[in-house]
Design a protein around this motif. Structure first.
Motif, PDB file in Angstrom:
ATOM      1  N   GLU A  20       0.819  -1.215   0.000  1.00  8.03           N
ATOM      2  CA  GLU A  20       0.000   0.000   0.000  1.00  8.03           C
ATOM      3  C   GLU A  20       0.851   1.262   0.000  1.00  8.03           C
ATOM      4  O   GLU A  20       1.750   1.421   0.820  1.00  8.03           O
ATOM      5  N   THR A  21       0.530   2.139  -0.960  1.00  8.65           N
ATOM      6  CA  THR A  21       1.162   3.464  -0.990  1.00  8.65           C
ATOM      7  C   THR A  21       0.050   4.491  -0.878  1.00  8.65           C
ATOM      8  O   THR A  21      -1.134   4.133  -0.843  1.00  8.65           O
ATOM      9  N   SER A  22       0.434   5.783  -0.869  1.00 13.77           N
ATOM     10  CA  SER A  22      -0.588   6.837  -0.739  1.00 13.77           C
ATOM     11  C   SER A  22      -1.575   6.806  -1.897  1.00 13.77           C
ATOM     12  O   SER A  22      -2.688   7.284  -1.779  1.00 13.77           O
ATOM     13  N   PHE A  23      -1.176   6.222  -3.042  1.00 17.94           N
ATOM     14  CA  PHE A  23      -2.075   6.243  -4.205  1.00 17.94           C
ATOM     15  C   PHE A  23      -2.857   4.952  -4.395  1.00 17.94           C
ATOM     16  O   PHE A  23      -3.657   4.831  -5.324  1.00 17.94           O
ATOM     17  N   GLY A  24      -2.663   3.965  -3.529  1.00 17.38           N
ATOM     18  CA  GLY A  24      -3.445   2.741  -3.680  1.00 17.38           C
ATOM     19  C   GLY A  24      -2.672   1.501  -3.268  1.00 17.38           C
ATOM     20  O   GLY A  24      -1.524   1.588  -2.834  1.00 17.38           O
ATOM     21  N   THR A  25      -3.334   0.352  -3.435  1.00 18.01           N
ATOM     22  CA  THR A  25      -2.744  -0.914  -3.023  1.00 18.01           C
ATOM     23  C   THR A  25      -2.598  -1.812  -4.237  1.00 18.01           C
ATOM     24  O   THR A  25      -3.496  -1.875  -5.071  1.00 18.01           O
ATOM     25  N   VAL A  26      -1.462  -2.491  -4.314  1.00  9.24           N
ATOM     26  CA  VAL A  26      -1.266  -3.417  -5.428  1.00  9.24           C
ATOM     27  C   VAL A  26      -0.850  -4.783  -4.887  1.00  9.24           C
ATOM     28  O   VAL A  26      -0.105  -4.879  -3.911  1.00  9.24           O
ATOM     29  N   GLN A  27      -1.408  -5.841  -5.479  1.00  6.85           N
ATOM     30  CA  GLN A  27      -0.921  -7.187  -5.183  1.00  6.85           C
ATOM     31  C   GLN A  27      -0.716  -7.985  -6.467  1.00  6.85           C
ATOM     32  O   GLN A  27       0.311  -8.627  -6.631  1.00  6.85           O
ATOM     33  N   ASN A  28      -1.673  -7.900  -7.362  1.00  9.65           N
ATOM     34  CA  ASN A  28      -1.507  -8.616  -8.637  1.00  9.65           C
ATOM     35  C   ASN A  28      -0.751  -7.741  -9.614  1.00  9.65           C
ATOM     36  O   ASN A  28      -1.251  -6.715 -10.060  1.00  9.65           O
ATOM     37  N   ARG A  29       0.457  -8.156  -9.925  1.00  9.54           N
ATOM     38  CA  ARG A  29       1.268  -7.353 -10.842  1.00  9.54           C
ATOM     39  C   ARG A  29       1.086  -7.850 -12.271  1.00  9.54           C
ATOM     40  O   ARG A  29       1.014  -9.036 -12.522  1.00  9.54           O
ATOM     41  N   ARG A  30       0.998  -6.901 -13.184  1.00  6.77           N
ATOM     42  CA  ARG A  30       0.983  -7.211 -14.624  1.00  6.77           C
ATOM     43  C   ARG A  30       2.265  -6.613 -15.183  1.00  6.77           C
ATOM     44  O   ARG A  30       2.339  -5.416 -15.428  1.00  6.77           O
ATOM     45  N   ILE A  31       3.267  -7.465 -15.353  1.00  7.39           N
ATOM     46  CA  ILE A  31       4.612  -7.003 -15.699  1.00  7.39           C
ATOM     47  C   ILE A  31       4.917  -7.302 -17.162  1.00  7.39           C
ATOM     48  O   ILE A  31       4.655  -8.408 -17.645  1.00  7.39           O
ATOM     49  N   LEU A  32       5.459  -6.313 -17.868  1.00  7.11           N
ATOM     50  CA  LEU A  32       5.895  -6.547 -19.246  1.00  7.11           C
ATOM     51  C   LEU A  32       7.375  -6.882 -19.260  1.00  7.11           C
ATOM     52  O   LEU A  32       8.190  -6.182 -18.646  1.00  7.11           O
ATOM     53  N   LEU A  33       7.706  -7.949 -19.960  1.00  7.06           N
ATOM     54  CA  LEU A  33       9.099  -8.346 -20.153  1.00  7.06           C
ATOM     55  C   LEU A  33       9.464  -8.160 -21.618  1.00  7.06           C
ATOM     56  O   LEU A  33       8.665  -8.479 -22.502  1.00  7.06           O
ATOM     57  N   VAL A  34      10.658  -7.658 -21.853  1.00 10.19           N
ATOM     58  CA  VAL A  34      11.142  -7.489 -23.219  1.00 10.19           C
ATOM     59  C   VAL A  34      12.307  -8.449 -23.425  1.00 10.19           C
ATOM     60  O   VAL A  34      13.242  -8.485 -22.614  1.00 10.19           O
ATOM     61  N   GLU A  35      12.213  -9.221 -24.494  1.00  6.75           N
ATOM     62  CA  GLU A  35      13.317 -10.110 -24.875  1.00  6.75           C
ATOM     63  C   GLU A  35      13.765  -9.675 -26.257  1.00  6.75           C
ATOM     64  O   GLU A  35      12.932  -9.568 -27.168  1.00  6.75           O
ATOM     65  N   VAL A  36      15.037  -9.358 -26.424  1.00  2.20           N
ATOM     66  CA  VAL A  36      15.501  -9.023 -27.777  1.00  2.20           C
ATOM     67  C   VAL A  36      16.615  -9.961 -28.181  1.00  2.20           C
ATOM     68  O   VAL A  36      17.364 -10.464 -27.328  1.00  2.20           O
ATOM     69  N   VAL A  37      16.680 -10.207 -29.470  1.00  2.00           N
ATOM     70  CA  VAL A  37      17.803 -10.965 -30.014  1.00  2.00           C
ATOM     71  C   VAL A  37      18.517 -10.047 -30.998  1.00  2.00           C
ATOM     72  O   VAL A  37      17.888  -9.498 -31.915  1.00  2.00           O
ATOM     73  N   ALA A  38      19.811  -9.826 -30.768  1.00  2.00           N
ATOM     74  CA  ALA A  38      20.622  -9.039 -31.700  1.00  2.00           C
ATOM     75  C   ALA A  38      21.917  -9.808 -31.926  1.00  2.00           C
ATOM     76  O   ALA A  38      22.534 -10.276 -30.953  1.00  2.00           O
ATOM     77  N   ASP A  39      22.300  -9.950 -33.188  1.00  2.00           N
ATOM     78  CA  ASP A  39      23.472 -10.763 -33.549  1.00  2.00           C
ATOM     79  C   ASP A  39      23.414 -12.136 -32.888  1.00  2.00           C
ATOM     80  O   ASP A  39      24.435 -12.679 -32.440  1.00  2.00           O
ATOM     81  N   GLY A  40      22.212 -12.675 -32.768  1.00  2.00           N
ATOM     82  CA  GLY A  40      22.053 -14.016 -32.219  1.00  2.00           C
ATOM     83  C   GLY A  40      22.124 -14.094 -30.693  1.00  2.00           C
ATOM     84  O   GLY A  40      21.997 -15.175 -30.125  1.00  2.00           O
ATOM     85  N   VAL A  41      22.305 -12.958 -30.031  1.00  2.00           N
ATOM     86  CA  VAL A  41      22.427 -12.955 -28.557  1.00  2.00           C
ATOM     87  C   VAL A  41      21.126 -12.424 -27.952  1.00  2.00           C
ATOM     88  O   VAL A  41      20.575 -11.425 -28.413  1.00  2.00           O
ATOM     89  N   THR A  42      20.653 -13.107 -26.899  1.00  2.00           N
ATOM     90  CA  THR A  42      19.375 -12.748 -26.276  1.00  2.00           C
ATOM     91  C   THR A  42      19.568 -11.883 -25.038  1.00  2.00           C
ATOM     92  O   THR A  42      20.365 -12.218 -24.165  1.00  2.00           O
ATOM     93  N   GLY A  43      18.828 -10.791 -24.975  1.00  2.00           N
ATOM     94  CA  GLY A  43      18.865  -9.924 -23.781  1.00  2.00           C
ATOM     95  C   GLY A  43      17.471  -9.730 -23.225  1.00  2.00           C
ATOM     96  O   GLY A  43      16.481  -9.830 -23.956  1.00  2.00           O
ATOM     97  N   TRP A  44      17.415  -9.462 -21.923  1.00  2.00           N
ATOM     98  CA  TRP A  44      16.121  -9.313 -21.224  1.00  2.00           C
ATOM     99  C   TRP A  44      16.067  -8.018 -20.434  1.00  2.00           C
ATOM    100  O   TRP A  44      17.082  -7.555 -19.912  1.00  2.00           O
ATOM    101  N   ALA A  45      14.856  -7.477 -20.349  1.00  2.00           N
ATOM    102  CA  ALA A  45      14.612  -6.363 -19.436  1.00  2.00           C
ATOM    103  C   ALA A  45      13.127  -6.303 -19.105  1.00  2.00           C
ATOM    104  O   ALA A  45      12.325  -7.050 -19.670  1.00  2.00           O
ATOM    105  N   GLU A  46      12.812  -5.407 -18.195  1.00  2.00           N
ATOM    106  CA  GLU A  46      11.442  -5.295 -17.675  1.00  2.00           C
ATOM    107  C   GLU A  46      10.944  -3.867 -17.858  1.00  2.00           C
ATOM    108  O   GLU A  46      11.715  -2.919 -17.690  1.00  2.00           O
TER     109      GLU A  46
END
Ligand code: OSB
Ligand code: MG
Length: 369
Positions: A20-46
């Motif tokens: 809980e913060t001053s702006f509301g309460t969160v429990q169920n997170r909806r998270i976006l993950l980004v997976e990229v492949v460049a030159d055959g190598v895979t990277g991740w971020a959120e």
């Protein structure tokens, strides 16, 4: 490197306990993950946007839309020398820093792997461990808060941050300070007050707080200048700072004495490093904020926190405080003296649990060229 494949996923993850913060309460997170492949190598971020536009303007859904309609089409098939070029390629897209950061940061992971370096080294990091604090959501009562703090201090955390809002502030802080006279304590209001509350906020001065984080509106640096003149406690800006120009303005106009850097809020590692550099030049301490991230976001936060200006304990804490099972291996662990050992493997230094990510995925879109 050539950006060959970009995959965007939304994963559904449930926090162990509601936050809980001053702006509301969160429990169920909806998270976006980004997976990229460049030159055959895979990277991740959120993408660190929350589900609602109550912290800043972005949400899980706006970030999804921005990446699908504008960011992915601009980047797919392009050749870049370094991830640091991505921000310039996206400059025609105004705002949406968290959406942009998700994509840029995945390319930082790729670049580190291609160069055979841990991401923290690629960024110019100098620490082999980082100091950790915790951010405690608003609790039921001052007594409940004291119990929670006791547990976190026993785990070793170096600084305790309390979320506050009008009606749940002075009593809570007083109880915490009374029980823990020597603990490094700070408070975070997430924009719940206005300048009219200055006299009320001045009462926090007696509790010897490390800082008062973002008391006033999310996009209002000017009012923080006026507040900082009226209180002794150091103001720390979070929501107000989306880039290095904001940081320079806020510091030079004395709106704050500390800045919290969040990778998503400032648009990715390149911008975060520039904000850091401005703060370091002005001798303003910085620390790494958190957005209730999965392990992937946490891994990026750890890398960033190794930069020399991160002299205060951050909000990056152990995976198990948030998740029954995190999506990285090993999970983020914190030592008994409140530190995280910076991983030495190349890239993020943590492995993504692909099977678990697949199981948690509720939507997915890919671009390739
Ligand atoms: O203001 O720092 C904030 C969580 C969600 C949105 C904003 C904030 C926070 C936190 C939690 O304080 C930090 C964390 O533990 O990830
Ligand atoms: Mg904050």
């Amino acid at each position: 490197m050539r950006i060959e494949v970009l995959t965007l996923r939304e994963v559904a993850m449930r926090l162990r306990t509601p936050f809980e913060t001053s702006f509301g309460t969160v429990q169920n997170r909806r998270i976006l993950l980004v997976e990229v492949v460049a030159d055959g190598v895979t990277g991740w971020a959120e993408v660190t946007a929350l589900e609602t536009p109550a912290y800043n303007a972005e949400t899980t859904d706006t970030a999804w839309l921005m990446i699908c309609n504008f960011i992915a089409p601009l980047l797919i098939g392009k050749r870049i020398q370094a991830a640091a070029e991505v921000a310039e390629m996206l400059v025609g897209i105004r705002g949406h820093e968290m959406a942009k950061a998700g994509v840029e940061n995945a390319l930082w992971d790729v670049e580190a792997q291609i160069k055979g370096l841990p991401l923290n080294k690629l960024l110019g990091g100098t620490r082999d461990e980082i100091g950790c604090g915790v951010s405690l959501g608003i609790q039921e009562s001052p007594a409940a808060l004291v119990k929670t703090i006791e547990r976190e201090i026993a785990s070793g955390y170096q600084r305790i941050k309390l979320k506050i809002k009008p009606g749940k502030d002075l009593d809570f802080v007083a109880a915490a300070r009374q029980e823990f006279p020597d603990t490094r304590l700070s408070v975070d209001a997430n924009s719940a007050y206005t300048l009219e509350d200055s006299a009320h906020l001045r009462r926090l001065d007696e509790f010897n707080l490390l800082m008062l984080e973002q008391p006033l509106p999310w996009n209002d640096i000017y009012s923080h200048i006026k507040l900082q003149k009226q209180i002794r406690t150091a103001v720390c800006l979070d929501e107000c700072i989306s880039n290095a120009s904001h940081a320079r303005a806020a510091i030079e106009m004395e709106a704050c004495r500390i800045i919290n850097i969040k990778l998503g809020r400032v648009g990715g590692h390149a911008s975060a490093r520039t904000v850091h550099d401005v703060c370091l030049q002005h001798k303003v301490p910085v620390w790494c904020g958190g957005m209730l991230e999965s392990g992937i976001g946490r891994a990026h936060n750890i890398a960033m926190s190794t930069l020399p200006g991160f002299t205060l304990p951050g909000d990056v804490s152990a995976s198990h405080r948030y998740w029954k099972e995190d999506i990285i291996e090993p999970e983020v662990e914190v030592s008994s003296v409140g530190t995280i050992r910076v991983p030495t493997g190349i890239g993020l230094g943590f492995a993504v649990k692909r099977e678990l990510v697949d199981r948690l995925t509720v939507r997915k879109q890919s671009w390739s060229n």
